[in-house]
Design an enzyme around this catalytic site. Structure first.
Site, PDB file in Angstrom:
ATOM      1  N   GLY A  54       0.741  -1.196  -0.046  1.00  0.00           N
ATOM      2  CA  GLY A  54       0.061   0.089  -0.163  1.00  0.00           C
ATOM      3  C   GLY A  54       0.821   1.288  -0.019  1.00  0.00           C
ATOM      4  N   GLY A  56       1.063   5.537   1.485  1.00  0.00           N
ATOM      5  CA  GLY A  56       0.188   6.662   2.294  1.00  0.00           C
ATOM      6  C   GLY A  56       0.921   7.853   1.999  1.00  0.00           C
ATOM      7  N   GLY A  59       4.837   7.661   2.003  1.00  0.00           N
ATOM      8  CA  GLY A  59       5.522   6.862   1.079  1.00  0.00           C
ATOM      9  C   GLY A  59       4.891   5.512   0.925  1.00  0.00           C
ATOM     10  CE  LYS A  76       4.562   4.928   6.781  1.00  0.00           C
ATOM     11  NZ  LYS A  76       3.656   5.103   7.678  1.00  0.00           N
ATOM     12  CG  ASP A 186      -5.778   9.229  11.430  1.00  0.00           C
ATOM     13  OD1 ASP A 186      -7.161   9.487  11.443  1.00  0.00           O
ATOM     14  OD2 ASP A 186      -5.077   9.061  10.537  1.00  0.00           O
TER      15      ASP A 186
HETATM   16  N1  LIG Z   1       2.857  -3.385   9.004  1.00  0.00           N
HETATM   17  C1  LIG Z   1       2.199  -3.585   8.166  1.00  0.00           C
HETATM   18  N2  LIG Z   1       1.811  -4.586   7.483  1.00  0.00           N
HETATM   19  C2  LIG Z   1       0.901  -4.809   6.392  1.00  0.00           C
HETATM   20  N3  LIG Z   1       0.451  -3.761   5.836  1.00  0.00           N
HETATM   21  C3  LIG Z   1       0.827  -2.585   6.092  1.00  0.00           C
HETATM   22  C4  LIG Z   1       1.517  -2.167   7.394  1.00  0.00           C
HETATM   23  N4  LIG Z   1       1.833  -0.980   7.455  1.00  0.00           N
HETATM   24  C5  LIG Z   1       1.086  -0.386   6.632  1.00  0.00           C
HETATM   25  N5  LIG Z   1       0.537  -1.335   5.626  1.00  0.00           N
HETATM   26  C6  LIG Z   1      -0.418  -1.125   4.412  1.00  0.00           C
HETATM   27  O1  LIG Z   1       0.075  -0.013   3.834  1.00  0.00           O
HETATM   28  C7  LIG Z   1      -0.700   1.211   3.665  1.00  0.00           C
HETATM   29  C8  LIG Z   1       0.052   2.341   3.696  1.00  0.00           C
HETATM   30  O2  LIG Z   1       0.150   2.500   4.977  1.00  0.00           O
HETATM   31  P1  LIG Z   1       1.061   3.908   5.693  1.00  0.00           P
HETATM   32  O3  LIG Z   1       0.910   3.612   6.865  1.00  0.00           O
HETATM   33  O4  LIG Z   1       2.288   4.531   4.749  1.00  0.00           O
HETATM   34  O5  LIG Z   1      -0.304   4.707   4.954  1.00  0.00           O
HETATM   35  P2  LIG Z   1      -1.130   5.705   5.513  1.00  0.00           P
HETATM   36  O6  LIG Z   1      -2.037   4.784   6.623  1.00  0.00           O
HETATM   37  O7  LIG Z   1      -1.885   6.409   4.655  1.00  0.00           O
HETATM   38  O8  LIG Z   1      -0.248   6.508   6.465  1.00  0.00           O
HETATM   39  P3  LIG Z   1       0.229   7.929   6.229  1.00  0.00           P
HETATM   40  O9  LIG Z   1      -0.691   8.969   6.353  1.00  0.00           O
HETATM   41  O10 LIG Z   1       1.430   8.148   7.280  1.00  0.00           O
HETATM   42  O11 LIG Z   1       1.134   7.701   5.097  1.00  0.00           O
HETATM   43  C9  LIG Z   1      -1.814   0.982   4.567  1.00  0.00           C
HETATM   44  O12 LIG Z   1      -3.105   1.127   4.239  1.00  0.00           O
HETATM   45  C10 LIG Z   1      -1.779  -0.566   4.948  1.00  0.00           C
HETATM   46  O13 LIG Z   1      -2.793  -1.280   4.467  1.00  0.00           O
END
Ligand SMILES: Nc1ncnc2c1ncn2[C@@H]1O[C@H](COP(=O)(O)OP(=O)(O)OP(=O)(O)O)[C@@H](O)[C@H]1O
Length: 577
Positions: A54, A56, A59, A76, A186
């Site tokens: 995924g 965010g 990154g 990440k 959040d």
């Molecule tokens: N430890 C993990 N294991 C599996 N999937 C993960 C993990 N961390 C994040 N993800 C997946 O990756 C996606 C992006 O995560 P990330 O935390 O970068 O984005 P976000 O929730 O939009 O946060 P941000 O706003 O900090 O960018 C999430 O929606 C999740 O499904």
């Protein structure tokens, strides 16, 4: 990759909070990129990079596998911002940009390092090479991804019992965070991830607040709207309209937990509006309605119209509600979570003890006792630790300063020059070239200086190539006592006895007391001392002035650069994941 959603089978009993020994978070200062020969995939240090999971705001997140142990992790990949360096403003627009780590990312790392709990996604390692434009956060892999709570038609997909288990996990994780002084800010279903066994863990600390590191007062920091509007507490909505009154504190997470519970039970949030502005007028002033049934198993709970606000139905006109214990308890919990006044809102401790939460537990008393966060050690993260969460040039400069001072003191401080002695292997002081290499190696090892003897034992890592001239520097922080880089400069400057073995011979012997009877020649010695001082300056120059380090990194690690299609920023010769 396995199914990251779908039906949820019965799971193993979750480990009670505090029952696991926290694993140390590794801090790796050196990024090595190469190709995993058998698969042709790229490798970031020991991790073979696989599919994207995924992405965010900060990154991408990639699935990866440890080359030796096979353990799956989520990586990440966070780009650093490129900014003009201080002092180079006058050089004009052509002056090179330096990679700078976003404050939010630093905060997220500092918080994650502090959070070792079965219901919080675990940070395992931070790969932070000052030469790289990316930081790599190695996280525990949550195999089943985000909690799936509604179908395409907006109907709930979880049963009431599944919802109870999820909320139970979230309450434990959240209560732990609050106990550590962290407000998540959040909480919502998208930030709740399932592991292989359907344990739920809280993720994404990008907007979290940690009072001990905040530069402003807690309330001012928390009042800044962050997170998702549908989950905003009434006090945040009012504050956004310039109306002050209710305090803004950790109770905002409790409200968001109530919204989350509502979402899981009914498939939609309790408060909805066409615009964010309209929503900010609904949340503080209107009551929520209850649908007729809750959960995928459609247990009767309503319907109930709002009891106050513009859509309220007078009590005498409302139809009687179902009276099952389940319905009564869940309505009570929702009402207390979604209490507008934060001063009257239920606390997380009360939530953990609530009869709906502890329902169906084999031994509720035992569970409550085991999951009490006040029984867990509290750890403190200082402001210095946030800024020292990564290996930055300021820290390196500090270490250089310390090292230079030590060298100066050692070589020119005492009236009598220290002896030049041979070490255990019989080697004498190194030549200036090798001493420079050793010194640079030492400096690039970063926090290895003075840390070697203080580190707890680490998980087994694969051996590194002997041909590598610049070894990856590693430190680890113990479960609750953090030795975050930059946290203790005095310690960084001190040479622990065990660390001497890793030092260049000249430095090691120089920092030892003079050997009785040795007859050094001051004339022979002086130029060497001068040379060493120059070497330190050269190394400092390399690290603080060279802006083209990414190229150096690439050429060292993998040869030609291709695309950045995988988001790792640096590409190995073989570009196929
Ligand atoms: N430890 C993990 N294991 C599996 N999937 C993960 C993990 N961390 C994040 N993800 C997946 O990756 C996606 C992006 O995560 P990330 O935390 O970068 O984005 P976000 O929730 O939009 O946060 P941000 O706003 O900090 O960018 C999430 O929606 C999740 O499904």
């Amino acid at each position: 990759m396995e199914d990251r959603g779908g039906a949820r089978p019965a799971r193993a009993a979750p480990a009670p909070a505090g029952s696991t020994t926290p694993a140390p978070v590794l801090e790796t200062n050196r990024l090595q990129l190469q190709t995993h020969a058998p698969s042709g995939r790229r490798m970031v240090n020991e991790y073979i990079i696989e599919d994207e999971i995924g992405h965010g705001v900060h990154g991408r997140v990639r699935l990866a596998r440890h080359a030796e142990t096979g353990e799956r992790v989520a990586v990440k990949i966070v780009p650093r911002e490129e900014r003009r360096k201080l002092g180079e403003r006058s050089a004009g627009p052509l002056a090179p940009l330096a990679p700078v780590t976003d404050e939010k990312v630093l905060r997220e790392i500092a918080i994650l390092k502090k959070c070792q709990h079965p219901n919080v996604v675990q940070l395992k390692e931070v790969i932070d090479d000052p030469q790289s434009r990316k930081i790599f956060l190695i996280l525990e892999y949550m195999a089943r991804g985000e909690v799936h709570w509604k179908d395409d038609a907006g109907r709930p997909t979880l049963t009431v019992e599944e919802t109870r288990r999820i909320i139970r996990d979230v309450v434990l994780g959240l209560e732990f965070l609050h106990h550590q002084g962290i407000v998540h800010r959040d909480i919502k279903p998208a930030n709740l991830l399932w592991d292989e066994d359907y344990n739920v863990k809280i993720s994404d600390f990008g907007v979290s607040h940690l009072s001990s590191v905040s530069t402003e007062n807690d309330e001012a920091a928390l009042a800044k709207t962050a997170g998702s509007p549908a989950f905003f507490a009434p006090e945040l909505c009012l504050c956004g309209q310039g109306k002050k009154g209710w305090p803004i504190n950790k109770a905002i997470d409790v409200w968001a937990l109530g919204v989350t519970l509502y979402c899981l039970l009914f498939g939609h949030p309790p408060f909805m509006a066409d615009t964010e502005y309209a929503l900010f007028n609904v949340i503080p002033f209107e009551d929520y309605a209850l649908p007729a049934t809750m959960g995928a198993d459609a247990i009767a709970v309503g319907p109930r119209a709002p009891r106050f606000g513009p859509h309220a139905v007078p009590e005498q006109d409302a139809s009687p509600l179902p009276t099952s214990r389940e319905a009564r308890l869940v309505r009570d919990l929702l009402d207390r979570l979604l209490e507008k006044n934060p001063n009257k809102r239920i606390t997380l401790k009360e939530v953990r003890h609530h009869p709906w939460i502890v329902a169906n537990l084999d031994d509720a008393d035992h569970w409550l006792q085991q999951t009490d966060p006040t029984q867990m050690p509290s750890v403190h993260v200082s402001r210095e630790e946030v800024h020292g969460a990564l290996t930055g040039l300021p820290r390196l400069r500090n270490q250089l300063k310390q090292l230079r001072r030590r060298l100066t003191e050692t070589f020119s401080g005492p009236r009598r020059a220290p002896s030049i002695t041979s070490d255990e292997s019989g080697a004498t002081s190194p030549s200036s070239t090798s001493s420079k290499q050793s010194l640079v190696r030492l400096l690039r090892g970063g926090s290895a200086l003075g840390r070697a003897t203080t580190l707890p034992s680490r998980p087994k890592m694969p051996a590194r190539s002997q041909s590598e001239t610049q070894p990856v520097g590693r430190t680890a922080s113990s479960g609750s006592l953090w030795l975050a880089p930059g946290m203790d400069d005095a310690r960084a400057g001190a040479v622990a006895p065990g660390a001497r073995a890793a030092m260049p011979n000249a430095l090691a012997s120089a920092s030892l007391p003079p050997t009785p009877g040795a007859q050094p020649s001051a004339v022979m010695y002086a130029p060497r001392l001068e040379r060493l001082r120059l070497d330190v300056d050269d190394a400092a120059q390399d690290w603080s002035e060279d802006d083209d380090l990414d190229e150096d990194l690439e050429s060292r690690s993998s040869g030609s650069r291709r695309s950045d299609a995988d988001g790792t920023g640096e590409c190995a010769a073989n570009d196929t994941p």
